[in-house]
Design an enzyme around this catalytic site. Structure first.
Site, short mmCIF file in Angstrom:
data_model
loop_
_atom_site.label_atom_id
_atom_site.label_comp_id
_atom_site.label_asym_id
_atom_site.label_seq_id
_atom_site.Cartn_x
_atom_site.Cartn_y
_atom_site.Cartn_z
N LYS A 162 0.84 -1.20 0.00
CA LYS A 162 0.00 0.00 0.00
C LYS A 162 0.88 1.25 0.00
CE LYS A 162 -3.22 2.62 2.94
NZ LYS A 162 -4.07 2.63 4.17
N ASP A 208 -2.57 10.15 3.78
CA ASP A 208 -3.97 9.78 3.95
C ASP A 208 -4.68 10.79 4.84
OD1 ASP A 208 -6.40 8.57 4.23
OD2 ASP A 208 -5.68 6.85 5.41
N LYS A 264 -10.17 12.75 8.34
CA LYS A 264 -9.68 12.24 9.62
C LYS A 264 -9.69 13.31 10.70
CE LYS A 264 -6.48 8.63 8.12
NZ LYS A 264 -7.23 7.54 8.75
N ASP A 290 1.62 6.22 5.66
CA ASP A 290 0.65 5.30 5.08
C ASP A 290 1.18 4.64 3.79
OD1 ASP A 290 -1.74 4.06 5.60
OD2 ASP A 290 -2.97 5.52 4.53
N ASP A 311 -12.23 7.02 3.80
CA ASP A 311 -11.01 6.78 4.58
C ASP A 311 -10.60 5.31 4.53
OD1 ASP A 311 -8.85 7.42 6.12
OD2 ASP A 311 -9.97 7.65 8.00
N GLU A 316 -9.44 3.66 2.15
CA GLU A 316 -8.91 3.79 0.79
C GLU A 316 -7.84 2.75 0.47
OE1 GLU A 316 -7.66 5.28 3.28
OE2 GLU A 316 -5.52 5.08 2.97
N ARG A 372 -7.65 -0.46 0.99
CA ARG A 372 -8.18 -1.68 0.36
C ARG A 372 -8.58 -1.42 -1.08
NH1 ARG A 372 -12.68 -2.00 4.96
NH2 ARG A 372 -10.97 -0.95 6.06
N1 BES Z 1 -4.25 4.36 6.97
C1 BES Z 1 -5.42 4.15 7.73
C2 BES Z 1 -5.21 3.15 8.87
C3 BES Z 1 -4.35 3.62 10.00
C4 BES Z 1 -4.84 4.53 10.93
C5 BES Z 1 -3.07 3.11 10.15
C6 BES Z 1 -4.02 4.94 11.98
C7 BES Z 1 -2.28 3.51 11.20
C8 BES Z 1 -2.75 4.43 12.11
C9 BES Z 1 -6.53 3.61 6.85
O1 BES Z 1 -6.56 4.10 5.55
C10 BES Z 1 -7.81 3.99 7.47
O2 BES Z 1 -8.10 5.14 7.55
N2 BES Z 1 -8.58 3.00 7.92
C11 BES Z 1 -9.82 3.24 8.56
C12 BES Z 1 -10.81 2.25 8.06
C13 BES Z 1 -12.23 2.54 8.51
C14 BES Z 1 -12.75 3.80 7.85
C15 BES Z 1 -13.09 1.36 8.14
C16 BES Z 1 -9.61 3.09 10.06
O3 BES Z 1 -8.87 2.20 10.48
O4 BES Z 1 -10.14 3.91 10.81
ZN ZN Z 2 -4.78 4.74 4.80
MN MN Z 3 -7.63 5.90 5.41
#
Ligand code: BES
Ligand code: ZN
Ligand code: MN
Length: 498
Positions: free
Chosen positions: A269, A274, A281, A292, A351, A353, A355
């Site tokens: 990824k 992000d 966020k 990210d 968010d 994104e 996947r």
């Molecule tokens: N890059 C983030 C995941 C992340 C967050 C990694 C904090 C490390 C620290 C990812 O893109 C994300 O935002 N995931 C969301 C998914 C949710 C919207 C289903 C998450 O984990 O909140």
């Molecule tokens: Zn992300």
């Molecule tokens: Mn995200």
């Protein structure tokens, strides 16, 4: 940094500094006892006077000790003898290198007591020695305007004493560890760069650099936005829509064997920043979302490693790289897009994104008819809730492959833990309007994210590693950890040997 093994007695080592360990309560292991006798008991008397406690992380530099071939002796605390294991050895080695790095010492002979052989065999003793020493000398490539502190002088490290019959295995380990140190600092440098420097185009240029370094063995192809559209990667394009910074899809093909062996495909990824997109966020620690792209950096570093170590294996690296930004053109919650596989996705949260860019890259992996596919991603906050910061998560559709990764993590102390990816989780991704939604609620979020990817990997042996909790450290020591490169390098080395 050069690493060697020595097999003569520690006291006879010629280097700027000899390094030995001492346990708590004045106890000495076999190596330190040998040095103590050569010095006619002076180490023991120093300990009995209480000048050195032997506690973990304690170090004491002693200059000009007559009786040693080296002009200095560094004493390192090993903790309690009864508890001494690989972890304590690791810590002691880190403290030793940190203490040496504060001096102008250029060469050192490391003669710390070794943990039991069943905990650390000769190969991994060599590999871990080089890896730990190299990592402890890593310095962030900061952009501070003040003149940079001089880098540590330490450039030659010998480890031992190693019995003659173990020398070959230790040397192989040292060579692997040395290559790993190089690849690991590439990973950490890329990850630590700010997102206004480390853009998708920057990652693509790094891939081109790798091609230049390993011309014979590594081929690199880069797709720009037009190329990505031709590949019909609708999910990937959806994520990059809101960004002024153009996306790149990076393909690296390493041929390490003439044999027509199917490749291992690694997918990373590469979200260089992000923001969450329209599902913006929370501003708390949002700067860390420059990390990210750690999955992408892991894949680039792994490609560097296999080419550097010339592993007899075929490996393909795939990196979808883009930003996730809010904008007038950005995707909105509820938008429906078509993935490269033809399946449609309702984007309920912009968010989620990672996947979306991975599913199109995983579909691209199919054309290689891979032996196995493994993806690496800072995919979910939920993974951090589940496992914290010590273990990466492993999921997938192939039990033996997941086990291979977990075992590689155990051998390298770059630990990973399996989470259960059963069919029930995929059902949670149901959508009224498309083949699937891109989120499935808060509960079990690390697993439902993997379940989403699972819809694009059927028929391939696939594993997914969520490295959200392990790829970097927050707080005062903020920085990329280099994980899970050590695990990946070991996983690939084993596959090359089989
Ligand atoms: N890059 C983030 C995941 C992340 C967050 C990694 C904090 C490390 C620290 C990812 O893109 C994300 O935002 N995931 C969301 C998914 C949710 C919207 C289903 C998450 O984990 O909140
Ligand atoms: Zn992300
Ligand atoms: Mn995200």
């Amino acid at each position: 940094m050069r690493f060697e093994a020595f097999n003569r007695r520690a006291a006879e080592q010629r280097a700027d500094c000899l390094v030995i360990g001492a346990f708590e309560r004045g106890e000495l292991g076999p190596i330190a006892s040998g040095v103590n006798s050569a010095l006619r008991g002076r180490i023991a008397s120093l300990l009995s006077r209480g000048d050195f406690s032997g506690r973990a992380q304690e170090t004491l530099l002693l200059p000009e000790i007559a009786g040693l071939a080296a002009p200095r002796l560094l004493l390192v605390g090993l903790g309690a003898r009864a508890q001494y294991n690989r972890r304590h050895w690791r810590r002691a080695l880190q403290s030793a290198i940190a203490a040496l790095a504060r001096t102008r010492i250029a060469s050192a002979a490391l003669a710390l007591e070794r943990p039991a052989a069943r905990e650390l065999d000769d190969y991994y003793f060599g590999r871990a020695s080089a890896e730990i020493a190299g990592a402890a000398l890593y310095r962030v490539n900061d952009l501070k305007s003040a003149r940079r502190a001089r880098p540590p002088a330490l450039s030659r490290v010998r480890v031992g004493p190693v019995d003659a019959d173990a020398l070959a295995a230790v040397r192989r380990g040292l060579a692997a560890g040395e290559a790993l140190v190089q690849s690991s600092s590439l990973l950490r440098d890329l990850a630590n760069l700010p997102a206004n420097v480390c853009t998708p185009r920057y990652l693509a240029n790094q891939a081109r650099e790798l091609q230049r370094s390993y011309r014979q063995r590594l081929r690199v192809r880069i797709f720009d936005e037009v190329g990505i559209r031709r590949l019909r990667m609708g999910c990937f394009l959806a994520v990059t829509r809101g960004s002024e910074e153009p996306p790149r899809f990076i393909v690296l093909e390493y041929r390490g064997t003439r044999a027509r062996r199917a490749p291992v495909v690694l997918v990373g990824k590469g979200v260089t920043f992000d923001t969450g997109g329209i599902s913006l966020k929370d501003p708390q620690a949002m700067d860390e979302m420059k990390y990210d792209m750690c999955g992408a950096a892991t894949v680039l570093a792994a490609m560097d490693y296999v080419a550097r170590a010339r592993l007899p294996l075929n490996v393909v690296g795939l990196v979808p790289a883009c930003e996730n930004m809010p904008d007038g053109r950005a995707i909105k919650p509820g938008d429906i897009v078509t993935s490269a596989s033809g399946q449609t996705v309702e984007i309920l949260n912009t968010d989620a994104e990672g996947r979306l860019i991975l599913c199109d890259a995983l579909d691209y992996a199919r054309r290689y008819e891979p032996e196995v596919v493994v993806d690496f991603a800072t995919l979910t906050g939920a993974c951090i809730i589940a496992l914290g910061h010590h273990q990466s998560a492993v999921m997938g559709n192939d039990e033996p492959l997941a086990r291979e990764l977990v075992e590689a993590g155990n051998r390298t102390d770059d630990h990973a833990w399996p989470l259960p990816l059963t069919e029930d989780y995929a059902e949670q991704l149901r959508s009224n309007f498309a083949d699937m939604a891109n989120i499935a609620g808060r509960d079990g979020g690390a697993i439902t994210a993997a379940a989403f990817l699972g819809k694009f990997t059927s028929g391939m042996r696939w594993a997914h590693m969520d490295i959200a909790g392990t790829a970097w450290t927050s707080g005062k020591e903020k920085g990329a950890s280099g994980r899970p490169l050590s695990l990946v390098a070991d996983f690939l080395s084993r596959r090359a040997a089989s």
